[in-house]
Scaffold this active site. Structure first.
Site: not given
Length: 274
Positions: A2-3, A70, A125, A169, A262
């Site tokens: 999932p984004e 994840q 990050r 993606n 990807r």
């Protein structure tokens, strides 16, 4: 995986389930967290936020439950007395006023002090989260102009969570299409106007995906695609998952290539190399 928009919508559901309520029970599968479970009892859930694909459940004692789903993690919401039927492994359960939020299958979980969030190795990050933080076009534009990013190809850069958090993606393909940019282009190659437009499209496309449950296509194009018999997996997007089909804008055939290991989809006419 999932984004950002999908994680933000999951956070909304969790906040609706347990937000603003006092915890009656907390359970953790991992030994290092089990000893801290009692520190959350009688503590109110203040808010549920996201940082890209990570989730932050904030408590009013300045503690924060960090989790990252994840590939396999999933939150399930249910009545406290009726756990879901699943073969997944329970990792976290939070209970308040007969309501429960349970996290299954995830392994990246931590209970942190608020002032320690910025030191977490994953969170440190990340760039800004477009859906949980007030991120302006000027802020995204400044990151595109940053020396860390401005000479990298957009096809790779838009997957870097250090630029902005939550892009993945399908958002990458959709953003580049709406910006009319080939994935090999770099921010340094663009005019000032193109960079500003790209920054705005990054924000707008991410917010549309959040508000419309993953749909990034335009209404007129959706109707056109439905009439042509396309499945939801195809009509929800402008280019993603549409290799071999006609571009909604120009009629050219959508192509697929691998960028950063990807899938990336693009229109050769609307997104020229030159």
């Amino acid at each position: 995986m999932p984004e950002g928009p999908e994680i933000r919508r999951a956070a909304d559901r969790i906040e609706k389930q347990i937000g603003g309520r006092v915890l009656e029970h907390a359970w953790f599968a991992f030994e290092e967290l089990q000893t801290q479970a009692n520190s959350l009892i009688d503590i109110r859930v203040d808010a549920v936020e996201t940082r890209g694909k990570a989730m932050l459940i904030r408590f009013d004692n300045q503690r924060v439950l960090y989790s990252h789903n994840q590939l396999y993690g999933v939150w399930k919401l249910h009545a406290a007395h009726k756990p879901p039927q699943t073969n997944r492994s329970l990792r976290v359960r939070l209970v308040t006023e007969g309501r429960a939020a349970s996290l299954y299958s995830a392994s990246d979980i931590a209970l942190l002090d608020t002032d320690a969030l910025e030191d977490h190795p994953f969170l440190a990050r990340l760039g800004p989260d477009l859906l949980s933080q007030n991120v302006s076009t000027a802020s995204v534009l400044a990151r595109l102009d940053d020396s860390r990013f401005h000479r990298r190809s957009l096809g790779a850069l838009l997957l870097d969570q250090g630029l902005v958090a939550g892009l993945g993606n399908y958002l990458r393909s959709e953003i580049l299409f709406y910006a009319g940019l080939h994935p090999k282009k770099r921010p340094v190659d663009l005019t000032a106007t193109e960079r500003e437009q790209l920054a705005q499209i990054i924000i707008d496309t991410t917010w549309q995906a959040y508000r419309q449950a993953g749909v990034t296509n335009r209404d007129a194009w959706i109707e056109q695609a439905k009439t042509a018999g396309e499945t939801r997996r195809q009509w929800r997007f402008s280019v993603f998952e549409r290799a071999g089909l006609s571009c909604h804008r120009c009629g050219e055939i959508i192509e697929r290539q691998m960028v950063g290991s990807r899938r990336l989809y693009w229109c050769p006419h609307c997104q020229p190399v030159a």
